[in-house]
Design an enzyme around this catalytic site. Structure first.
Site: not given
Ligand code: BES
Ligand code: ZN
Ligand code: MN
Length: 476
Positions: A223, A228, A235, A246, A305, A307, A309
């Site tokens: 990734k 992000d 966020k 990220d 968010d 993104e 996947r």
């Molecule tokens: N990049 C984030 C995940 C992340 C969170 C990485 C904390 C490092 C530290 C990812 O893109 C994300 O935002 N995931 C969301 C998914 C949700 C919206 C289903 C999450 O985990 O909140």
């Molecule tokens: Zn992310």
């Molecule tokens: Mn995200």
């Protein structure tokens, strides 16, 4: 006991000068009871020593120092690491603990520990262990540097160029697809996430082919979200600066491919790296939109968010076309990973035998990972009425597995939206062995340095990936 030193693991001390030792100071690091010493105990202790040396250099105003590291003799201790393992761990620990990223600081860059000379028994295999450890250290430092670079300095295009430069220096082939190529070839997930940014996405493909040819091939996917923000599903501000990390999955993959080339491993490795910035501009992807991926699968966007996947879907679908013997993706994918395992233990999901092998290798390197399931019932949450998949589950529970199950669709489609015959009990008869590493917590240290782990980019899981590629040569 000498000078109040107990020798317990994690303890360090500085002695002013010791009779009979030709050094200005003596630094000690405890390893705990002799029959409980693991390679990572040595690695952590060596890392602690390097950080202490740097602190000493800063305090005394001496810009750097020369240190001699005396590795105790563990021969005869049952269960103790072998001399080669000790050399490996000490080299990695000292060098990784001495890592310093000072970015754009105008003041003094901070003292470096200078040089460390390792003293160890003269046994066969020691030179090779040392040389390999140096390559591993270079790779980890490379991943850390990439992760630590602020997103203002590292967008999809500049990142792709940097990968190109690193690869050509190591004899690794690189191909970069720009937004026009991506459009022509149907990379709808990557393009959709990239629409909110003024900096268009890239897809980088790296290929390492050993000179003598290879019987085993690995596909790696990482990734590469250079920043992000969450996109329209923005966020919260707190901690958003950590989202420069990220792209840590892609950085680890880049570093591992370069290390494979450097070590001349007899395994061919193809990396597929989707690079994109997730921003909320006027043309950004919206919740409710539907995107079409590289393999024709459609995704209903519920949360912009989620993104990672969306871009990994395209990349995995592309990587599957190469029919690798194993396929591994690495991503800072979910906050749920941090909730379930904390920020030091990565999660591994996927084909049970490969998953468990990676988890075991990770624990041996000291990076640490744990196998996690992909429960069938969680997959119900990502079924959509208007597309093939939803990009998030319906519940907050099982968020890491929902992401893993979403990715699995692009490797073995029949398991997720098909007949739904998926079980987690054994290897599947069809499809490519696949593993997904969620390193959201471990890839970036938001706390302070410890052992050989600095603040910010940690380089996880570079050493696990290298260990995996090394282990594949025995599969041939
Ligand atoms: N990049 C984030 C995940 C992340 C969170 C990485 C904390 C490092 C530290 C990812 O893109 C994300 O935002 N995931 C969301 C998914 C949700 C919206 C289903 C999450 O985990 O909140
Ligand atoms: Zn992310
Ligand atoms: Mn995200």
């Amino acid at each position: 006991m000498w000078a109040g030193i107990t020798g317990r693991s994690g303890e360090t001390s500085v002695q002013p000068a010791v009779d009979g030792v030709p050094a200005a100071r003596v630094v000690t690091a405890g390893l705990g009871p002799a029959d409980h010493i693991a390679p990572d105990t040595v690695r952590q202790a060596a890392g602690d020593v390097s950080r202490l040396l740097r602190k000493l250099a800063e305090q005394t105003g001496v810009p750097s120092c020369h240190a001699v590291s005396l590795l105790g003799d563990l021969t005869g201790v049952t269960g103790a690491p072998s001399p080669a393992e000790v050399v490996t761990a000490a080299t990695e620990g000292h060098a990784l603990g001495g890592y310093l990223y000072s970015g754009h600081r105008s003041g003094p860059a901070g003292a470096l520990p200078g040089s460390v000379t390792l003293v160890c028994p003269d046994l066969p295999g020691m030179d090779a262990a040392f040389t390999r450890a140096c390559t591993v250290v270079e790779a980890v430092a490379c991943a850390r540097d990439l992760v630590n670079a602020p997103a203002g300095d590292l967008g999809p295009d500049s990142y792709a160029r940097i990968i190109g430069d690193l690869a050509s220096a190591s004899g690794v082939e690189v191909e970069v697809l720009d937004e026009t190529d991506l459009e022509e070839q149907g990379y709808g997930g990557l393009l959709a996430v990239g629409r909110g940014s003024a900096r268009p996405p890239r897809l980088v493909r790296m290929r390492y082919l050993p000179e003598q040819g290879a019987q085993v091939s690995a596909g790696l996917v990482g990734k590469g979200v250079t920043f992000d923000t969450g996109g329209i599903s923005l966020k919260k501000p707190a901690g958003m600066d950590a989202m420069i990390s990220d792209m840590a999955g892609s950085a680890a993959v880049v570093a591992a491919v370069l290390a494979a080339a450097e070590l001349e491993l007899p395994v061919s490795v193809t990396a597929t790296l989707p690079l994109v910035e997730n921003m909320p501009d006027g043309d950004a992807l919206r919740p409710g939109d539907i995107v079409r991926h590289y393999d024709g699968t459609t995704s209903e966007i519920v949360n912009t968010d989620a993104e990672g996947r969306l871009i990994l879907a395209d990349a995995l679908a592309r990587a599957v076309e190469d029919s690798p013997d194993v396929l591994v993706d690495v991503a800072t994918l979910t906050g749920a990973q941090v909730v379930s395992l904390g920020d030091r233990v990565s999660a591994v999901m996927g084909t049970p035998s490969l998953r468990d092998r990676i988890a075991a290798l990770a624990r041996r390197t000291g990076e640490d990972a744990w196998s996690m399931p992909l429960p069938d019932d969680v997959a119900d949450g990502i079924r959509s009425d208007v597309a093939d998949l939803r990009n998030t589950g319906r519940l907050r529970q099982g968020g890491m597995a929902a992401a893993g199950l979403y990715l699995r669709h692009f490797v073995t489609p029949e398991d997720t939206v098909g007949a739904g015959s998926a079980t987690d009990s054994g290897d599947r008869g069809t499809g490519i062995p696949w593993a997904h590493l969620d390193v959201a917590g471990p890839a970036y240290n938001t706390g302070t340095a410890r052992g050989y782990t600095p603040a910010r980019g940690t380089g996880v899981p570079v050493r696990t990936l290298i260990a995996l590629l090394e282990s594949l040569q025995h599969l041939a």
